[in-house]
Design a protein around this motif. Structure first.
Motif, PDB file in Angstrom:
ATOM      1  N   SER A  66      45.707  19.014 -77.753  1.00  0.00           N
ATOM      2  CA  SER A  66      45.656  20.425 -78.115  1.00  0.00           C
ATOM      3  C   SER A  66      46.444  21.210 -77.074  1.00  0.00           C
ATOM      4  CB  SER A  66      44.203  20.917 -78.170  1.00  0.00           C
ATOM      5  OG  SER A  66      43.614  20.863 -76.884  1.00  0.00           O
ATOM      6  N   ALA A  67      46.421  22.527 -77.174  1.00  0.00           N
ATOM      7  CA  ALA A  67      47.190  23.373 -76.255  1.00  0.00           C
ATOM      8  C   ALA A  67      46.780  23.163 -74.806  1.00  0.00           C
ATOM      9  CB  ALA A  67      47.031  24.834 -76.652  1.00  0.00           C
ATOM     10  N   VAL A  68      45.528  22.808 -74.558  1.00  0.00           N
ATOM     11  CA  VAL A  68      45.084  22.609 -73.169  1.00  0.00           C
ATOM     12  C   VAL A  68      45.666  21.338 -72.567  1.00  0.00           C
ATOM     13  CG1 VAL A  68      42.933  23.874 -73.537  1.00  0.00           C
ATOM     14  CG2 VAL A  68      42.971  21.395 -73.868  1.00  0.00           C
ATOM     15  N   ASN A  69      46.306  20.513 -73.379  1.00  0.00           N
ATOM     16  CA  ASN A  69      46.912  19.277 -72.895  1.00  0.00           C
ATOM     17  C   ASN A  69      48.408  19.421 -72.634  1.00  0.00           C
ATOM     18  OD1 ASN A  69      44.647  18.061 -75.112  1.00  0.00           O
ATOM     19  ND2 ASN A  69      44.649  17.181 -73.050  1.00  0.00           N
ATOM     20  N   ASN A  70      48.931  20.643 -72.650  1.00  0.00           N
ATOM     21  CA  ASN A  70      50.356  20.835 -72.393  1.00  0.00           C
ATOM     22  C   ASN A  70      50.718  20.341 -71.002  1.00  0.00           C
ATOM     23  OD1 ASN A  70      51.157  23.911 -74.228  1.00  0.00           O
ATOM     24  ND2 ASN A  70      50.514  21.904 -74.932  1.00  0.00           N
ATOM     25  N   LEU A  71      51.799  19.596 -70.924  1.00  0.00           N
ATOM     26  CA  LEU A  71      52.223  18.947 -69.695  1.00  0.00           C
ATOM     27  C   LEU A  71      53.196  19.816 -68.900  1.00  0.00           C
ATOM     28  CD1 LEU A  71      52.588  16.200 -68.037  1.00  0.00           C
ATOM     29  CD2 LEU A  71      54.665  15.988 -69.398  1.00  0.00           C
ATOM     30  N   ALA A  72      53.129  19.714 -67.566  1.00  0.00           N
ATOM     31  CA  ALA A  72      54.083  20.381 -66.692  1.00  0.00           C
ATOM     32  C   ALA A  72      54.565  19.389 -65.640  1.00  0.00           C
ATOM     33  CB  ALA A  72      53.438  21.589 -66.015  1.00  0.00           C
ATOM     34  N   VAL A  73      55.794  19.574 -65.170  1.00  0.00           N
ATOM     35  CA  VAL A  73      56.324  18.739 -64.090  1.00  0.00           C
ATOM     36  C   VAL A  73      56.854  19.616 -62.965  1.00  0.00           C
ATOM     37  CG1 VAL A  73      56.946  16.843 -65.631  1.00  0.00           C
ATOM     38  CG2 VAL A  73      58.664  18.556 -65.025  1.00  0.00           C
ATOM     39  N   GLN A  74      56.945  19.005 -61.798  1.00  0.00           N
ATOM     40  CA  GLN A  74      57.530  19.654 -60.623  1.00  0.00           C
ATOM     41  C   GLN A  74      58.565  18.697 -60.060  1.00  0.00           C
ATOM     42  OE1 GLN A  74      54.806  21.475 -57.812  1.00  0.00           O
ATOM     43  NE2 GLN A  74      56.061  20.774 -56.091  1.00  0.00           N
ATOM     44  N   CYS A  75      59.825  19.154 -59.998  1.00  0.00           N
ATOM     45  CA  CYS A  75      60.919  18.287 -59.565  1.00  0.00           C
ATOM     46  C   CYS A  75      61.447  18.627 -58.179  1.00  0.00           C
ATOM     47  CB  CYS A  75      62.077  18.362 -60.568  1.00  0.00           C
ATOM     48  SG  CYS A  75      61.643  17.890 -62.261  1.00  0.00           S
ATOM     49  N   ASN A  76      61.024  19.743 -57.599  1.00  0.00           N
ATOM     50  CA  ASN A  76      61.489  20.083 -56.255  1.00  0.00           C
ATOM     51  C   ASN A  76      60.688  19.323 -55.205  1.00  0.00           C
ATOM     52  OD1 ASN A  76      59.328  21.822 -57.169  1.00  0.00           O
ATOM     53  ND2 ASN A  76      59.490  22.861 -55.199  1.00  0.00           N
ATOM     54  N   THR A  77      61.191  19.306 -53.979  1.00  0.00           N
ATOM     55  CA  THR A  77      60.544  18.575 -52.890  1.00  0.00           C
ATOM     56  C   THR A  77      59.598  19.495 -52.130  1.00  0.00           C
ATOM     57  OG1 THR A  77      62.499  17.181 -52.646  1.00  0.00           O
ATOM     58  CG2 THR A  77      60.913  17.174 -50.831  1.00  0.00           C
ATOM     59  N   PRO A  78      58.287  19.284 -52.205  1.00  0.00           N
ATOM     60  CA  PRO A  78      57.341  20.124 -51.451  1.00  0.00           C
ATOM     61  C   PRO A  78      57.496  19.905 -49.941  1.00  0.00           C
ATOM     62  CG  PRO A  78      56.249  18.933 -53.236  1.00  0.00           C
ATOM     63  CD  PRO A  78      57.600  18.333 -53.083  1.00  0.00           C
ATOM     64  N   VAL A  79      57.405  20.986 -49.184  1.00  0.00           N
ATOM     65  CA  VAL A  79      57.511  20.936 -47.721  1.00  0.00           C
ATOM     66  C   VAL A  79      56.292  21.628 -47.127  1.00  0.00           C
ATOM     67  CG1 VAL A  79      58.894  21.604 -45.710  1.00  0.00           C
ATOM     68  CG2 VAL A  79      60.035  21.000 -47.866  1.00  0.00           C
ATOM     69  N   ARG A  80      55.779  21.078 -46.026  1.00  0.00           N
ATOM     70  CA  ARG A  80      54.660  21.717 -45.349  1.00  0.00           C
ATOM     71  C   ARG A  80      54.781  21.523 -43.836  1.00  0.00           C
ATOM     72  NH1 ARG A  80      49.471  17.614 -46.514  1.00  0.00           N
ATOM     73  NH2 ARG A  80      50.143  15.963 -45.078  1.00  0.00           N
ATOM     74  N   VAL A  81      54.071  22.344 -43.089  1.00  0.00           N
ATOM     75  CA  VAL A  81      53.952  22.180 -41.644  1.00  0.00           C
ATOM     76  C   VAL A  81      52.553  21.673 -41.359  1.00  0.00           C
ATOM     77  CG1 VAL A  81      53.980  23.317 -39.395  1.00  0.00           C
ATOM     78  CG2 VAL A  81      55.604  24.004 -41.180  1.00  0.00           C
ATOM     79  N   ASN A  82      52.471  20.494 -40.772  1.00  0.00           N
ATOM     80  CA  ASN A  82      51.177  19.855 -40.518  1.00  0.00           C
ATOM     81  C   ASN A  82      50.927  19.778 -39.014  1.00  0.00           C
ATOM     82  OD1 ASN A  82      48.792  18.622 -41.250  1.00  0.00           O
ATOM     83  ND2 ASN A  82      49.683  16.578 -41.409  1.00  0.00           N
ATOM     84  N   ASN A  83      49.672  19.689 -38.641  1.00  0.00           N
ATOM     85  CA  ASN A  83      49.290  19.613 -37.227  1.00  0.00           C
ATOM     86  C   ASN A  83      49.933  20.737 -36.419  1.00  0.00           C
ATOM     87  OD1 ASN A  83      47.790  17.233 -37.673  1.00  0.00           O
ATOM     88  ND2 ASN A  83      49.651  15.983 -37.457  1.00  0.00           N
ATOM     89  N   ALA A  84      49.894  21.935 -37.002  1.00  0.00           N
ATOM     90  CA  ALA A  84      50.558  23.069 -36.356  1.00  0.00           C
ATOM     91  C   ALA A  84      49.895  23.418 -35.027  1.00  0.00           C
ATOM     92  CB  ALA A  84      50.536  24.277 -37.284  1.00  0.00           C
ATOM     93  N   TRP A  85      50.737  23.614 -33.985  1.00  0.00           N
ATOM     94  CA  TRP A  85      50.233  24.024 -32.683  1.00  0.00           C
ATOM     95  C   TRP A  85      50.037  25.540 -32.653  1.00  0.00           C
ATOM     96  CZ3 TRP A  85      55.048  20.919 -31.855  1.00  0.00           C
ATOM     97  CH2 TRP A  85      54.760  19.553 -31.855  1.00  0.00           C
ATOM     98  N   THR A  86      50.918  26.236 -33.344  1.00  0.00           N
ATOM     99  CA  THR A  86      50.780  27.689 -33.496  1.00  0.00           C
ATOM    100  C   THR A  86      51.135  28.009 -34.951  1.00  0.00           C
ATOM    101  OG1 THR A  86      53.078  28.315 -33.046  1.00  0.00           O
ATOM    102  CG2 THR A  86      51.635  27.980 -31.132  1.00  0.00           C
ATOM    103  N   LEU A  87      51.164  29.277 -35.276  1.00  0.00           N
ATOM    104  CA  LEU A  87      51.516  29.697 -36.617  1.00  0.00           C
ATOM    105  C   LEU A  87      52.951  29.314 -36.967  1.00  0.00           C
ATOM    106  CD1 LEU A  87      50.628  31.257 -39.167  1.00  0.00           C
ATOM    107  CD2 LEU A  87      51.482  33.345 -38.061  1.00  0.00           C
TER     108      LEU A  87
END
Length: 207
Positions: free
Chosen positions: A166-187
């Motif tokens: 049904s409509a609640v089963n509509n699929l989405a994809v993400q093709c970009n590369t997610p980036v994050r800052v982990n174990n941050a010492w400061t902001l």
């Protein structure tokens, strides 16, 4: 005595085995013919095929729609790297059902759009909203190396969609590369990581 030309693994049994009498063998078309009976081949008659082509292990499949029109809708506004997946069929755009969808299917869709496949991910449950029409494909099954979803198997396609989609089963994809800052010492300082092949990877650095 005629020679056998063996179909490649890609062609052979791609769409399963057929049934009934095997008739056409050693078909040799130039590509300019308007009909199969204009091509050279071993004579056609019921059960005319000779070993090894006298069983359905050599049934050949063909894909007449090598490039599926596809688009991402209602995703990230700044880029076109993510969104609800819609494909076109008979002049109508419709979504893909998220049932049985996995990362291999997402890779093929990102490849079709010309985007990165290393970080391909997907979301179900109408993550980027619902479309205005019924799903066109459900239970898509790709191995991940295909150039187009028309090369993949699918449990339900076009007019025969899974009854629970049904409509609640509509699929989405993400093709970009997610980036994050982990174990941050400061902001502003920390370890830069990118999401590649199902996990976060990176090295020391600052932003």
């Amino acid at each position: 005595m005629h020679e056998h030309r063996t179909a490649t693994i890609y062609e052979r049994l791609k769409y399963g085995q057929g049934s009934g009498s095997l008739i056409v063998e050693d078909l040799n078309c130039t590509g300019t013919e308007d009909d199969l009976d204009e091509c050279e081949s071993f004579p056609w008659f019921e059960n005319s095929s000779q070993p090894p082509c006298n069983n359905h292990l050599y049934d050949v499949g063909i894909n007449c729609r090598p490039k599926t029109p596809i688009r991402l809708v209602n995703g990230t506004k700044a880029t076109n790297y993510s969104g609800r997946v819609e494909i076109e069929y008979e002049g109508e755009w419709g979504p893909i059902c998220d049932m049985s969808f996995d990362a291999n299917d997402a890779k093929v869709i990102c490849r079709m759009l010309g985007y990165n496949t290393e970080s391909a991910s997907y979301h179900g449950n109408a993550y980027y909203g619902t479309g205005n029409s019924r799903a066109i494909v459900s239970n898509l099954y790709c191995l991940g190396h295909e150039q187009d979803i028309s090369e993949c198997n699918a449990g339900y396609t076009w007019s025969q969609i899974h009854p629970h989609c049904s409509a609640v089963n509509n699929l989405a994809v993400q093709c970009n590369t997610p980036v994050r800052v982990n174990n941050a010492w400061t902001l502003y300082l920390g370890v830069v990581e990118v999401y590649i092949r199902g996990s976060w990877r990176g090295g020391s650095g600052s932003i």
